[in-house]
Scaffold this active site. Structure first.
Site, PDB file in Angstrom:
ATOM      1  CE  LYS B  78      -3.993   2.010   2.485  1.00  8.18           C
ATOM      2  NZ  LYS B  78      -4.875   1.918   3.663  1.00  8.18           N
ATOM      3  CB  SER B 158      -8.218   3.890   2.683  1.00  4.11           C
ATOM      4  OG  SER B 158      -7.395   3.194   3.599  1.00  4.11           O
ATOM      5  CB  SER B 182      -8.778   1.275   5.642  1.00  5.40           C
ATOM      6  OG  SER B 182      -9.405   2.521   5.510  1.00  5.40           O
TER       7      SER B 182
END
Lengths: 498, 492
Positions: B78, B158, B182
């Site tokens: 990420k 997210s 998330s």
């Protein structure tokens, strides 16, 4: 805040009557520590800009603060030195504001729960008066970096070496009533910090800075609105800023105006204070607990261990010097002003089990040595005359080998040449003459040469001093003054022994 | 060799050990898959050369019978994790061109164990979002589509890049972060497994901060076993993170097969919210039946402060973010838009650098911390947070783990909720409580919606009891037999 009867000499005369100044100080003291409060970067003074900056200090994304345990211990030590409450649980908060020298966009400080609570500092004022100043709190916080506006015509530069350096903010209660007391407070605080070794107190290097809160009121009346003089960086300037600011406020009040609560800047160049920002313009710092740090929890055992390691502090040292050596409060206060001075004095006065004349030793340290150090620009640490050497000189005075007057001459020579007192006495033949025969001969010679003066002295005994001077002169100061006095008194018929 | 990407992390690990293929071959297969999946926009940076170098190094170790627990296994990272000398932007314009001179602790742990980095994965800007639509680099597209419909669906957020990449087989597993859901919500939206461990289990050092007291790293993976393997490598104490906890990391994989016989599974009644689709309710009931059938005891529990969780979260998280994002000021790194003076430069830089959702949260956070509002909002929220945590403590007196839906709906179409932030925030209704209480939570795929989109069930564990959480998840996974896959429509 303590209620004190206003002292007449502290009051300021205005056109409409007397005014009393009320002062509280916030002192920022840099913690003596090799590394910063939340990072491992060095804190050494004077390095090239931006060479002592860790990723944390520069607030790189994802960086986290880690508390420096040593700085915490230093704060606890300071709290104990201020006879203050140590809070076993304290919390670090974020104080949010934007400035280029504040990389995180917030300063990590302690707002609601400081590490140290209420304490006290005693001020020794002239005339033996003692003023008690309450300490409100002491908290740990990060210093900001430094903005340099004079490096380029169009840009400002930022040096982050100071960014993240540990500071102790020590907040006093509004317990001071004159510039003199404020100066004494900072001086005393500095002394305590230096004894503890928790701040070097160096104001030129910015290790100690003060924000001074000034308000005025009618003597003993309700508190006035205060203004804060920020970042005053010398004890002399603190005094000047207060004097100026108090008069400014009185002038406004006497003309029927109101004091606006604001932050002001003292400009040492013209000795004035200027408005920086008003209360309305004050930042809303949006304090909240720093979620990157857990509450700081101390064990009582750790506090006790630190308490046990505290050095003798100036107040205790002063009391001990007064009781051990029967020194006056004045001498003791002067001697404990710096730990090095007190240590020096004690090394002079004590020699194993033997104690030298404490008053004589005190005079030599505080008058002769200090005078010389000041003239020559030395400090007690760099004094060319060691305590051991001065002790020998005191011994020579005490056992009558030299006179006090000659001693000063010898001390001069010791200071300049590094030779020992006994060596100078022997080589320069400065041994005191106590042989009454030799002294009597010298007196006779002076009297014979000045018969008129003899007559006058017989009528006016005060004139005997002239003869003493003449005899000392003719013996190059080596005659024992006591013996001179005795013989002279007899010869002039001034003593009862006749 | 494209079938190499069909393997799970555990499968690929075992095959590499048996030398059935090399890490370079596996890595190339993934790089090819990534190259062919640009339509998903899952990766924002592909580090092909670095990946192949790491794979070669792993092959050398594997050849000698050496290597760590993730040796030679290609992963996606990420973009919130700082990766040394590799662009790290948190998918925000304000971090334009930022290449950190340091590596996050979590990714360092992965490289220590031999993993291979394929590149950086898309996410909502600064992890603020529930659909991966707030990224400066554009939305990520879910590999899943509704039956007979080509509407682009969100992958959740997210960590939408992470969930989409794992679901589309663009990496064996991915790192992710979870501040309010998330990891778990994107996992639920993509038919993958996502675990958010206990707060303090993984170091936050080197992860771009959103809300420090809630942020926690974790993996998104194909199945529960892969998630367990990943978490073991990512977790661990870090003296550079004062909130990380110093306790040993168990072998989570070893805990999986132990079953749930006698385990007490709590069902919190407050999670049956108004307007929840019937199919979510039915899925939840099925989950309860599965665990009961596997030998677990089902217990009804109450978490009375649940209804305050979302408002509490949307005070605490923005408050912390407003302060955490103050460092992006144009002075030292990233974007700078010149202005006539310093204030003008700040304003122009931050206006240009932050997207709408980030600006909204910075404003909310600034407001709730302001003088005069602090007590009513932030302080009150912290008090409620304590009560929410206490709810769980009380519930765990009568159960060992909780079962809830992960999200109140299946994934929605791109653009369907962007106009209404509140409906977007409602996505987190079942997940934020877990962050507020600092507990571990996992989402396991458990079925398909009537439209053919994946649905997930969430398990919530006790503090630092990821082992029970994972073994319950494993039992749920075995019972659910979720084998559906998205059609590979995106392949170029």
């Amino acid at each position: 805040m303590q209620n004190r009867e206003p002292r007449k000499e502290d009051l300021i005369k205005g056109a409409t009557g007397d005014w009393e100044i009320v002062l509280g100080l916030e002192v920022h003291a840099q913690v003596t520590s090799k590394s910063k409060l939340f990072s491992g970067a060095s804190t050494e003074f004077g390095a090239e800009p931006n060479t002592q900056v860790s990723l944390v200090d520069a607030a790189m994304p994802g960086m986290l603060p880690v508390i420096n345990r040593y700085c915490v211990e230093q704060a606890v030590k300071t709290g104990l030195g201020l006879k203050a409450q140590i809070n076993l649980r304290s919390v670090f908060d974020r104080k949010n504001y934007f400035y280029p020298d504040l990389p995180q966009g917030y300063q990590i400080s302690q707002f609601k729960n400081p590490i140290v609570g209420e304490g006290v500092v005693l001020l020794d004022m002239p005339g033996g008066r003692t003023v008690t100043v309450g300490i409100e709190r002491l908290h740990l916080e990060q210093d900001a970096g430094k903005s340099l506006h004079d490096q380029s015509p169009t840009m400002s530069h930022v040096d982050l070496n100071r960014s993240g350096v540990a500071l102790m903010e020590i907040v006093s209660k509004p317990d001071m009533r004159s510039a003199e007391e404020a100066r004494a407070y900072v001086t005393k605080l500095r002394t305590i910090l230096r004894y503890l070794g928790t701040c070097d107190g160096n104001m030129e290097e910015g290790s100690l800075r003060a924000d001074v809160n000034v308000s005025v009121r009618r003597p003993g009346g309700p508190l006035g609105t205060r203004c804060e003089m920020t970042n005053v960086n010398s004890i002399r300037f603190i005094g000047q800023a207060i004097e100026y600011e108090a008069r400014r406020q009185i002038e406004i009040l006497e003309e029927g105006g109101k004091i606006a609560q604001e932050t002001r800047l003292f400009d040492p160049k013209d000795g004035e204070t200027r408005s920086m920002r008003s209360k309305e313009e004050a930042h809303d710092y949006r304090y909240f607990p720093d979620p990157d740090l857990l509450p700081l929890v101390l064990a009582q055992a750790d506090v006790d261990r630190i308490a046990a390691s505290l050095p003798e502090l100036p107040d205790e040292k002063k009391a001990r010097l007064m009781s051990d050596y029967a020194l006056s409060a004045y001498d003791a206060t002067v001697l404990v002003g710096e730990k090095a001075t007190a240590d020096y004095y004690e090394a002079v006065v004590k020699d194993g089990s033997k104690t030298r004349d404490p008053k004589l030793a005190a005079n030599w340290v505080t008058v002769e040595l200090f005078g010389m150090l000041n003239r020559e620009g030395h400090s007690i640490e760099t004094s060319p005359v060691s305590a051991k050497q001065l002790a020998e000189l005191v011994d020579l005075i005490s056992d009558g080998t030299i006179s006090g007057r000659i001693a000063k001459q010898i001390f001069d020579s010791m200071y300049k040449t590094g030779r020992s007192a006994s060596e100078i006495v022997e080589k320069d033949g400065l041994r005191q003459v106590t042989d009454s025969g030799a002294i009597e001969a010298a007196i006779d010679a002076v009297m014979a040469a000045n018969p008129d003066k003899v007559e006058q002295a017989k009528a006016k005994p005060a004139l005997a001093a002239w003869f003493v001077g003449q005899v000392m002169k003719s013996t190059s100061g080596k005659a024992n003054p006591q013996v001179v006095n005795e013989i002279l008194a007899r010869k002039l018929g001034l003593s009862s022994e006749g | 060799m494209s079938d190499l990407t069909k393997l799970t992390l555990a499968g690929a690990r075992d095959a590499l050990k048996k030398k059935e293929f090399t890490s370079v071959e596996l890595t190339k297969a993934y790089l090819d898959a990534v190259e062919g999946a640009k339509a998903l926009n899952a990766y924002v940076t592909v580090t092909a050369d670095k990946a192949l170098d790491m794979a070669k190094a792993s092959d050398a170790k594997l050849a000698k019978g050496e290597g760590g627990t993730l040796e030679g296994l290609p992963l996606g990272i990420k973009d919130l994790f700082a990766t040394k000398d590799v662009l790290t932007t948190a998918c925000s314009h304000i971090l334009d061109g930022f290449k950190p001179p340091y590596e996050s602790k979590v990714t360092s742990n992965l490289w220590r164990d031999g993993a291979v980095m394929l590149g950086k994965l898309n996410n909502d800007e600064f992890a603020m979002g529930s659909s991966n639509e707030t990224s400066f680099y554009g939305p990520v597209v879910n590999p899943w589509r509704r039956k007979g419909d080509t509407t682009k669906i969100v992958p959740g957020g997210s960590s939408g890049g992470s969930s989409a990449a794992v679901a589309a087989r663009l990496c064996l597993a991915a790192t992710a972060t979870d501040t309010g859901g998330s990891i778990r919500q994107p996992a639920a939206f993509t038919g993958t497994v996502g675990i958010k461990p206990t707060y303090g289990r993984c170091s936050r050092w080197g992860i771009v901060a959103f809300a420090s007291s809630l942020d926690q790293a974790g993996p998104i993976a194909r199945d529960v076993r892969d998630a367990a393997i990943m978490l073991r490598s990512m977790a661990g104490y870090d003296e550079n993170d004062s909130t990380s906890v110093d306790r040993p990391v168990p072998d989570y994989e070893a805990a999986l097969g132990k079953g749930v016989k006698g385990l007490r599974v709590g069902i919190p009644k407050e999670y049956r919210v108004d307007g929840m689709p019937a199919e979510i309710d039915a899925l939840w009931t099925r989950g309860i039946e599965w665990l009961k059938a596997a030998g677990a005891e089902i217990v009804d529990v109450s978490l009375p402060h649940t209804k305050y969780a979302l408002p509490t979260y949307y005070i605490v998280a923005p408050a912390e973010c407003s302060s955490n994002l103050a460092r992006y000021d144009g002075v030292r790194y990233g974007l700078r838009v010149e202005g006539k003076d310093i204030t003008d430069m700040y304003e122009k830089t931050r206006a240009a650098g932050f997207g709408t959702e980030v600006r909204r949260r910075v404003l909310i956070g600034t407001y709730v911390l302001s003088a005069g509002y602090y007590d009513a909002y932030y302080l009150k929220a912290q008090q409620v947070r304590t009560l929410i945590a206490r709810d769980f403590t009380e519930a765990y007196r009568s159960c060992d783990v909780l079962l809830t839906p992960t999200a109140p709906s299946a994934a929605f179409g791109i653009g369907e909720k962007t106009a209404d932030p509140l409906s977007m925030y409602l996505n987190d209704v079942f997940t934020v409580t877990v962050n507020l209480a600092g507990l571990p939570g996992i989402s396991v795929p458990a079925g398909l919606s009537s439209e053919g989109l994946p649905l997930g069930l969430q398990l919530i564990g006790k503090t630092f009891d990821e082992e029970t959480l994972l073994r319950t998840a494993y039992a749920l996974e075995e019972a659910a037999q979720f084998n559906a896959e998205p059609a590979a429509w995106w392949r170029a």
